[in-house]
Design an enzyme around this catalytic site. Structure first.
Site, PDB file in Angstrom:
ATOM      1  N   HIS B 155       0.407   0.595  12.146  1.00  0.00           N
ATOM      2  CA  HIS B 155      -0.429   0.684  10.950  1.00  0.00           C
ATOM      3  C   HIS B 155       0.402   0.672   9.665  1.00  0.00           C
ATOM      4  CE1 HIS B 155      -3.595   1.969   8.232  1.00  0.00           C
ATOM      5  NE2 HIS B 155      -4.423   1.535   9.154  1.00  0.00           N
ATOM      6  N   PRO B 156      -0.023  -0.145   8.673  1.00  0.00           N
ATOM      7  CA  PRO B 156       0.803  -0.336   7.477  1.00  0.00           C
ATOM      8  C   PRO B 156       0.716   0.791   6.441  1.00  0.00           C
ATOM      9  CG  PRO B 156      -1.149  -1.707   7.348  1.00  0.00           C
ATOM     10  CD  PRO B 156      -1.235  -0.982   8.645  1.00  0.00           C
ATOM     11  N   CYS B 157       0.092   1.915   6.797  1.00  0.00           N
ATOM     12  CA  CYS B 157      -0.129   2.923   5.760  1.00  0.00           C
ATOM     13  C   CYS B 157       1.175   3.490   5.190  1.00  0.00           C
ATOM     14  CB  CYS B 157      -1.038   4.033   6.275  1.00  0.00           C
ATOM     15  SG  CYS B 157      -0.459   4.842   7.755  1.00  0.00           S
ATOM     16  N   LYS B 158       2.254   3.466   5.991  1.00  0.00           N
ATOM     17  CA  LYS B 158       3.500   4.032   5.484  1.00  0.00           C
ATOM     18  C   LYS B 158       4.455   2.963   4.923  1.00  0.00           C
ATOM     19  CE  LYS B 158       3.573   8.567   7.059  1.00  0.00           C
ATOM     20  NZ  LYS B 158       2.220   8.660   7.519  1.00  0.00           N
TER      21      LYS B 158
END
Ligand SMILES: [Zn+2]
Lengths: 654, 203
Positions: B155-158
């Site tokens: 997931h690209p959230c970080k």
């Protein structure tokens, strides 16, 4: 020292995309036809994936994919419609059919124009698309004979060719036409360079009288040090047909085990001869064929794969929903207990505006075992407010709300275990109340873990409150006014005997009059009053969030209103006022003379059961006598404030 | 990061990969959709963990007798060769996050995809658990934006946070820094060759 030459069989390797495509073809194009289809397979030198012959989504395309480091194999896909026809088809006959086809291509010279025909295969399948189970069996047909022998151990390519010769081998190979790269010839020109030629050119040059070193070449799939891969087996059949003398003398073969300058050094040079003891075959048509792949147990038999995990839409939804929740746990709330939510069974009394909204919020939390109780039908005003219903549900007097709501849950999420029960909840002072419904309700509450009280009258909450209190089930009430709401969890006594009484009150604890027939006293206007549309979804959301918080608390329904869980506070009640956009969290203790949850009432029900209920259904005054409320009697306003309805008539659910 | 920047970084990345034969390719579909441009690499690895799904009882439809007269004295016994798993990595661009995203998948020879737990146990046997724990918290399985089949995704959230931190170090391709930091957790090794600045690399 000579040894028998063994060929390393191909290992079939199927990409998920192949099965997706095969399933799509079966469903959309072939349906019940059993048509053999041409398919492309690919193999490569062992630095990519040893032994493997792979098929992917592009297998069914008209032209093979153009990936430089893969060799093309020509195959046939044979899907059977039933497991019976998969089992029944004659495997020997099938192998013979495609084996003879291969020989025909050798004899006609077709393989010289298109050597990838030599890497022939077929795959027999049966696709059970209800379960997403696939049975399959690959075969790489080859004549069983002749047998060959290795003349000594194979040499490593760097012992035979110089660095610059190897470089020119790699370059020459890479510029061959795509379909000529699997099988080719290598002509040594001088100490610095070699010439990579097509199979056809190779065969022609073997008849030449000029003096140069000539090698047969193929891209090898094997990584074993002494046994070449399967492609060589059919290549030698070509040699046997076009220049058999080479096999008598001994033939030099480069097994290319890497197609770039780094990996080419892993290549081997075999010197191969016909086995003297090998029976001389003069007539090819008499030969038998080999090539069925062994299964995972090392036996000749089909393989099986269950792909429901990646193909079954129900499972995909299940996984997506649970992953969504798991992400919340992983990223934000490591101590969140999702299992308690997954397993819980929830009973919704009322499938109206509140019931629909509560169910949707429960589903979003991964709570999928939901039962609706309602006696009403979906009417034309409902779908805009009641989020599980559509216009079509209103036709022909309307579908039963409980059933329509339960069906909607399955349509939204196939993993739902929902049920709809048509039942009117028996009420005090309602002569229509019957004991049979009371018994049904009693057993429903027993078989669920949580009860939501989402009906629109005060009386209808009395029996469920009493039953839930007696069974120590979590009960949550949501009630609506025009622009106000109440969400309240009923207290559960810490001690199981029920004698100690709950620390927190129930819906009736603050309200000291027995529930009369409030609907009879109301004016029509009051009954028609609707609530501000947002009120019900706010209350429903709060009710579900309160339940979820409560379930995270170690004491569950017995938790005190001052305590915290990993999600925060677990209040006793939430009262909201939309006109002021305000909310309060009052906590009220259990009332010892409560007409629904006090020990006296619970005991009476336990002792007298139906007789007691019968009496109350006739006249609720009995409750006041029982609890000693008669002298306390004082009218509270509140009772009416919380009982507004969305229904166009006095319905039974808000 | 915007799409042209992402594409430019991919091209730079690819030129190094081509030079050192690292096996990356650029996949570009004809469609105008932004995610139809991505880097792809495929690796085959030995499967050395227990996996489910290969229940021997279920390998055969019904109780068909095994056929024994297919024996072939000229074929090598490859049954000892360990089963391999194919890993495929995609570096895509997320329009909504404005960052690169890693998709990956791994499947066995029968076409079944390794389960989350199986991948984790393989990774645990291969590398430091600390790294895995941190990154694996953001792995989900969802539909691949182009292929429409289930893929795993980091997931690209970080990612945006990380890219901001490294942006100052301008000589290194940010895609390389990000890939070597995040890819490690899913078994993707980025050789040091990528780490050098383009100027030094060309000499
Ligand atoms: Zn009470």
């Amino acid at each position: 020292m000579a040894s028998n030459l063994l060929f390393s069989p191909f290992v079939s390797s199927i990409e998920p995309s192949f099965w997706h495509k095969a399933a799509q073809l079966k469903l959309e194009t072939d349906m019940l036809q059993e048509v053999p289809r041409s398919v492309w397979g690919y193999y490569s030198s062992p630095d990519v994936q040893p032994f493997s012959l792979s098929v992917d989504y592009s297998a069914f395309n008209v032209d093979p994919e153009n990936e430089s480091n893969r060799q093309i194999a020509c195959g046939v896909y044979l899907n059977k419609n039933t497991i019976e026809s998969f089992k029944a088809c004659d495997k020997k006959e099938l192998l013979k059919t495609y084996g003879e086809e291969l020989l025909k291509n050798v004899h006609s010279g077709a393989v010289l124009d298109n050597p990838s025909l030599l890497s022939s295969f077929f795959v027999l399948t049966f696709a059970d698309l209800k379960k997403f189970n696939f049975y399959y069996w690959f075969a790489f047909p080859s004549p069983a004979l002749p047998a060959y022998r290795n003349h000594g151990k194979p040499d490593n390519l760097p012992e035979i060719l110089s660095d610059s010769q190897m470089r020119s081998l790699v370059n020459g190979h890479s510029v061959l036409p795509k379909r000529q790269r699997g099988f080719f010839g290598v002509k040594v020109n001088d100490t610095d360079s070699v010439e990579v030629i097509t199979l056809k050119q190779y065969l022609d040059l073997t008849k030449s009288n000029e003096d140069f070193k000539l090698y047969l070449g193929f891209v090898d799939s094997s990584s074993y040090p002494e046994s070449p891969g399967w492609p060589l087996r059919n290549l030698l059949i070509v040699i046997k047909h076009y220049c058999p003398s080479l096999l008598e003398k001994g033939i030099d073969v480069i097994a290319l085990r890497g197609v770039n300058i780094h990996s080419v050094v892993n290549s081997l040079v075999f010197q191969i001869k016909l086995q003297e003891s090998s029976p001389k075959i003069t007539d090819d048509s008499a030969s038998s064929f080999v090539g069925w792949e062994k299964n995972n147990r090392g036996k000749y038999g089909p393989k099986f794969v269950d792909l429901s995990g990646i193909m079954d839409p129900t499972k995909l939804a299940e996984r997506a929903v649970s992953l969504n929740l798991k992400l919340m746990k992983w990223r934000l709330l490591p101590s969140l207990d999702l299992d308690v939510l997954k397993s819980i069974k929830v009973l919704l009394l009322g499938a109206g505006t509140l019931g629909c909204a509560v169910a949707r919020n429960l589903m979003a939390w991964g709570i999928h075992r939901i039962t609706f109780v309602d006696s009403g039908r979906v009417s034309y005003s409902n779908p805009v407010r009641q989020s599980l219903f559509l216009h079509k549900h209103c036709a022909d007097k309307g579908e039963l709300k409980a059933k329509a709501a339960a069906n909607a849950l399955v349509e939204i999420y196939p993993g739902s275990e929902s049920e709809g029960i048509e039942l009117s909840i028996p009420m005090p002072n309602h002569t229509t109340s019957d004991l049979k419904s009371a018994e049904v309700l009693d057993s429903l509450i027993s078989s669920h873990d949580v009860v939501f009280l989402l009906t629109d009258s005060r009386e209808s909450r009395w029996l469920p409150t009493l039953l839930a209190a007696g069974k120590r089930k979590i009960a949550i009430t949501a009630a609506l006014g025009f622009d106000s709401y109440l969400v309240l969890r009923h207290g559960i006594p810490l001690e199981a005997d029920g004698e100690g009484g709950a620390k927190l009150g129930c819906y009736f604890c603050n309200d000291i009059t027995a529930p009369g027939n409030s609907q009879a006293d109301r004016t029509l206007d009051q009954q028609c009053t609707v609530t501000r549309p947002g009120v019900s979804s706010i209350a429903a959301s709060l009710a579900v969030e309160l339940l979820v918080s409560l379930l995270q608390h170690p004491l569950k329904g017995c938790a005190d209103s001052k305590e915290d869980c990993c999600l925060g506070f677990v209040p006793h009640s939430i009262r909201g006022f939309l006109a002021q956009f305000q909310q309060m969290l009052p906590s009220t203790p259990a009332f010892s003379q409560c007409i629904a949850c006090s020990p006296a009432v619970l005991q009476e029900y336990r002792k007298r059961g139906n007789d007691f209920l019968q009496e109350v259904f006739k006249n609720s005054k009995h409750l006041e006598e029982l609890t000693g409320l008669t002298q306390l009697h004082s009218k509270t306003e509140e009772a009416d404030i919380w009982e507004y309805s969305d229904e166009e008539a006095a319905g039974d659910s808000t | 990061m915007d799409l042209p920047t992402f594409k430019e970084q991919c091209e730079r990345f690819l030129s190094v990969s081509d030079r050192i034969k690292d096996g990356w390719t650029i996949i570009q579909a004809n469609s105008l959709s932004t995610c139809d441009f991505y880097l792809k690499k495929r690796i085959s690895r030995i499967l050395n963990v227990e996996t489910s799904n290969s229940n021997p009882e279920e390998c055969e439809p019904g109780n068909e007798p095994e056929i024994t007269d297919f024996e072939d004295p000229s074929s090598e016994d490859t049954s000892n060769f360990p089963e391999t798993v194919t890993w495929e990595y995609h570096v895509m661009f997320s329009e909504s996050y404005g960052v690169p995203v890693l998709y990956f998948n791994c499947w066995k020879n029968d076409g079944s995809i390794l389960r989350y737990e199986e991948i984790l146990s393989w990774l645990h046997s291969e590398m430091k658990s600390q790294l895995i724990e941190n990154r694996w918290q953001s792995i989900t399985q969802q539909e691949h934006p182009v292929l429409g089949r289930p893929f795993y995704m980091l997931h690209p959230c970080k990612t945006a946070e990380y890219l901001n931190l490294i942006q100052k170090e301008s000589s290194v391709n940010p895609l390389v820094s990000w890939l070597s930091s995040f890819g490690g957790a899913i078994g993707l090794n980025i050789p040091l060759n990528y780490g050098v600045s383009p100027l030094v690399g060309e000499q």
